[in-house]
Structure formats: C-alpha cells, structure tokens
Design a protein around this motif. Structure first.
Motif: not given
Lengths: 319, 198, 206
Positions: A75-77, A129-133, A147-154, A172-174
C-alpha cells in the motif's frame, strides 16, 4: 494462547521472517504510518479469518499473517488507515474465505484486496504517495508530502536516480521500493525452497522482454532497466508470483504463468491509466493457473517439481 | 376448428403480429411529436447551459432560446447570443472518449481566446470516474477560462492557470479525451469564425 | 415451487416474494440486476417497467392461451412481451426523457429478462387471467425487492446518496467500484448467501 488460535505453517513463517527487513526499511522511509497500517491490518485480517474459521471449527492459518504483511507492504504510505481496513477485510473475507479458506482461494488475497480498494478509492490512492526517507518526515522535516512515484516521474519525462531505485529511497508502496533488500530476502526464500525460482525468473524475464520490446519499438518511453526497477514488479515477482496456493504446480505451467504475470503487468502499466500493473498481472494470471496445470503435459519424472511447494498444500489433501 | 393445423397457425400468428404491431405504430406516432420536442429542449438546454443562461422550466428554455441567433456556417450550426455586451458563440462538439462518443456544447467569446462554458449532452464514460465530466464542479472550471494559446491543457492535481483545467482524479483517459476533443472543437471554431470581425 | 403449491393468492405472494424469489432463489434476470442498480431511482423505474411488463404479458398470455397453437406458443409469448416492453420504452422516451437517457439500452433489454418469459410459460399458460396477473405483479415485485436492496447499498457507497439526495457527510469518500456493474455481484452473492442461510434454518425448524 497462540496455539489455540493458529495452526502452525513453517513455510508461511519463513515468508514472514523474510519480510522483516522490508518492514524495517519501510519504517525508515515512512515512519509511524507503517506502524499504524501494520497494527490495524493485522488486527482486522486475523479477526476476519478467525470469525470465518471458528464457524468451520478450524484454526486461523499462519498464511493470513503473510497476506496481511504483503498487503501492508503493497500500500502507499499516506493512504487513510480505514481504507486499508476495508481492503484487508475484503481480501480475507471475500477473496479467501468465501472460496473455502486456506488452500482453496483462486486469487491471491492480498492482490484481490489491493485491487479492490485501488479501484474503489482511486482518488485517495492517487494522492497517497510520499517522499521517502527520514522516518516519514521528508528532507525538509515537513510531515506529509504528496510525491510522484518513479513511474509517474518517467511519464512526465524525468529520470529517477538509479541508485535510489536500487536502495529504495524513492516514493512508492511501503515495501516495494528497495530492490536490494527484496533480492536478499527473495534469495533466502528461494534457497530455503519456500519460493519457486522458476516463477520469479519467468515473471522478471516476461516483464523485461516486453518492456524492452515496447521501448525499442518506440511505444513506451521507459527504458527496460528503469521499468524493472520501479513499480512493484520486483517485489511482486518474489512475493506474489510465488504464492504456492495460486500458482500452478507443473514446471512448464509455471514458466508460462510467470511470463503471463510479467507481460500483463507491463501491458497494463504502458497502455492503461492504472499504475497497479503488477497486481492486475497476478490477478489475471491467477485465473489461468489451474487451467495451465490442466493443459500442460505431466512431468516425465514422477513428482519432479514437487519438494518445496506442495507439501504444505491442503489443496490435495482436501480434494 | 383444429387449432394445431397449419392454416390456423399461420393465420393466428399473422393476426397476433398485426394487432400488436398496429397498436405500437399508433403509440409511436402519437408520441413522436413529444419525443422530438424533448430532443429539441435537450439540445437547447445544453446550449443555454454552455452560455451560462439560467432557466427554470422547459417552457422558459424555449422562450429564452428564441433570443439565440442561429447561423449556419459551412454546414455547422453556430449559436450566437449577446451577454453583457459581449457576443458569445456556441457550437456542438463530438469526439471519442474512453468508452464511447462524448457529445456536448462549447461556448466561446467573440475573440476566440476565452472559453465561455461547456456542457456535456451525452457520454458513455465510467460512472463516478470519467462520468464526472457532467458534474458542475468540473464543468465550471471552463467558465470564462482564457485560452491565450488557443488550446486547453488538462493537468493532474494542483492549481490551474490560463489554458489549464484540472484533470479528474482516477480518470486520466477521459480527461485526455476531453482535452483532445475540446482542442479539436476550438480549432473548428477558428476555422469557421476566423475570418470574421469580432 | 409453485407447480406443487396450492395456487392461492397468499401462496403465490409468499412464493414469489420469498420461497422461490426470482433473483435469489432462481437466479433469473441478474443481467439487469447488475446493470441498473447503481442508482435507486433508475432501479425503481426499471422495476416498475418489469412489473408492468410481467403483469400485462402474463395477463394477455392467460387470456388468449386457448387460442395459441402449441407450435408457436413461445414465439407468441415473446411477441407479447416485446409489445409491452416497447410500450414502456415509448412512454419513458416521451414523458421521462432523463430517465430514458439514464437507463439507456436496458429498457429494451427488459425483454431478455428471463423472469417474464419464465412466468408466462410456467404460470400464465396454465392459470386464469386473474391469478396470472397477480403472479406477474408478485414475482416482479420479488425481483424489485432484491434490486432495491442492492441499489440501496450501491448508491449509498458509490455516491453517498439515496434517490439522488445526498445523505452522507462531506468527508465521505465514495467507493467508485460500487458505481460499476461488477460490484452488484458482491451484493447479489451476499444476498443469496443470507437468503439461503435463513431458508435452511426455516427448513431445519420445520
């Protein structure tokens, strides 16, 4: 207490152990939200299965722990917790117990539950979706960042940093993000014969082949190595494709099954608006699982493909 | 008389068909005028909505519509009205959505650099997702939306500026279709009215 | 089922509404159950259409049953049903254009509703006009009852409203999947489950 509620299943335990590093990583990436989701999902999932199994006079399977853990990690966080409760109750009650409980479900429960809430609550999912870290506080110390996931960024034309993809510090998902940890955990499963390597390899190869093909053909803008490292293909190949209940048993069927998952995942990802490609891939392939087993010729050597997979499967015992 | 005989069967079947179909034909004929009226009102209501003219009843629609000029240019009907001293042009548009055709009305001001409003007449998008294009909340975004570049862009999330409207969450396909359909419609507008004095 | 039960007015009522309910006991007519149940208003109008069609086609079949040659029995039944369906369609198109638009092709598809043909063949063919009319009303009401229950849950979850009136608070997040036809399967399944369970209890008690 534990023994009166749960029936012991060694294989399922190993899967849960292997997921612990992923949970710790998720905790580092997204902080308290992971704990909240985990607590609520496990409670709701186990309770649901308990209610159904008590009627049958049986104990709760440890497989439900795997379902809950995988569901949580997929799941997304920033998803509202009540949505994840609906998802896990649907997963256990409808996708698993209504088909007859452990060993008889056609679809992977975690995938079924995830798709259900994904389609039902498209809007909250899109902004979860959240910024990770930094334990979920983000770099600036700001709590919640969509946040945008890598797929959305691409899709928008920016390339994510490949090291971030491998280590897992990306939206991304958790539990899907850390390629490194998933590979280590996955190899543990493969070497303990908990997961069938054929399913992992065929899924990854199917996805790689199609995403490379579409990239070279100019249909997709996402280079194959990025396609493989983003989204949940990697996580799914090790944890969802290898689900012993819903995957086929014969060697040749397993190859086809894995390739199906990989290719459908990429097709959904490239040609539809849903970015839950892997989930759809597993779900659709689940439908064909027993058919593949039926159609493929029996292995020449007696029970050649058996050892790890079927020993704990009540499917045959019950049949 | 033998009810199972071939002659009886044929005569009976023919008679039954004749009677029922005759009644249907009459019913259809009696309501034809009403049905035509409904279609006209639906079309006129959509034009008025796109032009931002409010009404209470079907009768009012018909009377308000009498003030709307209709001009046929190049085979396309363009509706024209005056509002607050501005001329507003409206035209129906049609294009393929995610599942089927989307038909509606687009209204623009005389400079063709502002969308005045849109209205959807029919569509086959997913209810609750793409189907939300018929909701006021979405349509109102187009009200007085400047399109300096002559095209509209549907953007995901966030605030929207000139030439932009927000996409429908979870319905990227429909949103993209609307972007394409409306841009085609605006292109057509320019072809039809381009040479005219504003 | 109604073949063996005494054909009384009360017996027909309880049979059609419950013991052999067309939807959850006979599992007939579920195609329309899936399609139109996302809004209560649509469901209601659609059900009224089905009640009217079943009632009138049963009545008509029963009246002229003595005249119908056996060979073309089914064909004549279909013709009669189609006749009433088109009447419904014409009336809706002329006087309720909005509902007609919303129901789309489903009004025409009432003709494929197996309940209507089933009642004409199983009941009206062998019973008097009065009872047939009553049988048509009650069996279509059994259909309507189940559909309204499904539509109640679907509309409230998918749109947060009932009969178009918003009743859920603003923070309510709509379940988009409930607006799509497949979600009716979930509710239909649960209703059949509950219905069968209650019935099994009744039988065990009897």
């Amino acid at each position: 207490m534990y023994d009166t509620i749960f029936q012991k299943q060694k294989v399922m335990r190993r899967v849960v152990y292997s997921l612990i590093p992923l949970f710790l990583m998720a905790l580092y990436l997204y902080g308290w939200r992971v704990l909240a989701h985990t607590a609520v999902i496990f409670a709701a999932g186990i309770l649901t299965e308990y209610i159904f199994e008590r009627k049958r006079g049986k104990k709760v399977s440890e497989a439900v722990l795997v379902t809950c853990a995988l569901f949580t990690l997929s799941l997304p966080p920033a998803l509202p917790v009540w949505i994840s409760v609906i998802g896990i109750v649907f997963a256990v009650a409808v996708v698993k117990e209504m088909y007859g409980g452990f060993g008889r479900n056609v679809f992977n429960p975690a995938i079924g539950g995830r798709l259900f809430i994904w389609i039902a609550f498209a809007a909250p999912f899109a902004s979860a979706w959240m910024e990770a870290g930094g334990f979920g506080t983000g770099e600036a110390g700001v709590d919640l960042i969509t946040a945008a996931t890598p797929l959305e960024q691409m899709q928008n034309g920016t390339l994510p940093d490949i090291w971030n993809l491998i280590i897992g510090t990306r939206a991304g998902s958790m539990g899907e993000s850390s390629i490194l940890l998933i590979t280590v955990a996955g190899l543990y499963l493969v070497f303990t014969k908990t997961a069938q390597w054929r399913l992992v390899v065929s899924t990854l190869l199917g996805a790689l082949a199609l995403s490379a093909g579409l990239f070279w053909a100019g249909v997709s803008d996402v280079a194959p190595h990025y396609a493989m490292l983003s989204g949940s293909i990697w996580f799914g190949a090790f944890y969802f494709a290898t689900d012993p209940i819903t995957a086929p048993n014969k060697k040749s069927a397993q190859w086809i099954y894995g390739v199906l998952i990989g290719t459908i995942s990429i097709l959904v990802r490239v040609f539809t608006d849903f970015n839950a490609g892997l989930s759809f891939g597993v779900f659709v392939a689940n439908v064909f699982s027993s058919l593949l087993d039926e159609l493929m010729p029996a292995p020449r050597k007696k029970k050649a493909a058996k050892p790890a997979k079927t020993s704990t499967k009540p499917k045959e015992a019950a049949a | 008389m033998n009810k199972q005989s071939l002659i009886y069967t044929i005569v009976f079947t023919f008679a039954v068909c004749f009677v029922f179909v005759a009644i249907l034909a009459v019913a259809n004929d009696l309501t034809a005028e009403q049905v035509r009226q409904n279609q006209i009102v639906a079309q006129q209501r959509a034009v008025l909505n796109a032009m931002g003219i409010s009404y209470q009843s079907d009768e009012e629609v018909l009377s308000l519509f009498e003030d709307v000029e209709q001009d046929e240019i190049d085979g396309t009907i363009v509706y024209i009205t005056e509002k607050d001293g501005n001329r507003i042009y409206a035209m129906s548009f049609r294009g393929s959505g995610l599942w089927g055709p989307i038909v509606g009305i687009l209204a623009m001001d005389s400079s063709l650099e502002n969308i005045f409003g849109i209205e959807i007449i029919s569509h086959e998008e997913t209810p609750g997702l793409g189907g939300r294009i018929t909701e006021d909340q979405w349509k109102e975004q187009f009200r007085d939306r400047p399109v300096p570049e002559g095209s509209i862009e549907v953007v995901r999330g966030g605030s929207t500026g000139d030439g932009q409207v927000a996409a429908i969450t979870g319905a990227t396909g429909t949103s993209n279709s609307m972007e394409r359909i409306l841009n085609n419609a605006m292109q057509r507008f320019r072809e039809l009215l381009g040479g005219r004095d504003a | 089922m109604s073949d063996t039960a005494p054909k009384t007015v009360g017996g027909i009522l309880t049979d059609n509404l419950w013991h052999s309910n067309p939807i959850f006991m006979q599992v007939l007519g579920i195609c329309s159950a899936l399609a139109v149940t996302n809004l209560l208003t649509n469901t209601f109008i659609m059900s009224i259409g089905v009640i009217f069609t079943t009632m009138m086609s049963n009545f008509t079949v029963s009246i002229i049953k003595g005249l119908i040659p056996r060979k073309v029995r089914m064909m004549v039944q279909v013709l009669i049903i189609a006749f009433y369906v088109i009447i419904v369609d014409i009336v809706l198109r002329a006087y309720m254009p909005d509902i007609h638009e919303a129901l789309g092709p489903y009004v025409g598809l009432i003709i494929t509703n197996c309940i209507i043909m089933g009642r004409a063949e199983a009941f009206a063919q062998s019973n008097g006009p009065g009872l047939s009319l009553w049988d048509g009303i009650t069996s279509a009401s059994g259909y309507m009852g189940v559909l309204l229950v499904i539509a109640f849950f679907r509309e409230i979850l998918a749109f947060g409203s009932l009969f178009g009136f918003r009743i859920m608070p603003n923070w309510f997040e709509p379940w988009i999947i409930m607006a799509m036809p497949p979600s009716a399967f979930f509710f239909l399944g649960v209703i059949i489950w509950i219905g069968k369970t209650i019935m099994n209890h009744e039988e065990a008690a009897a």
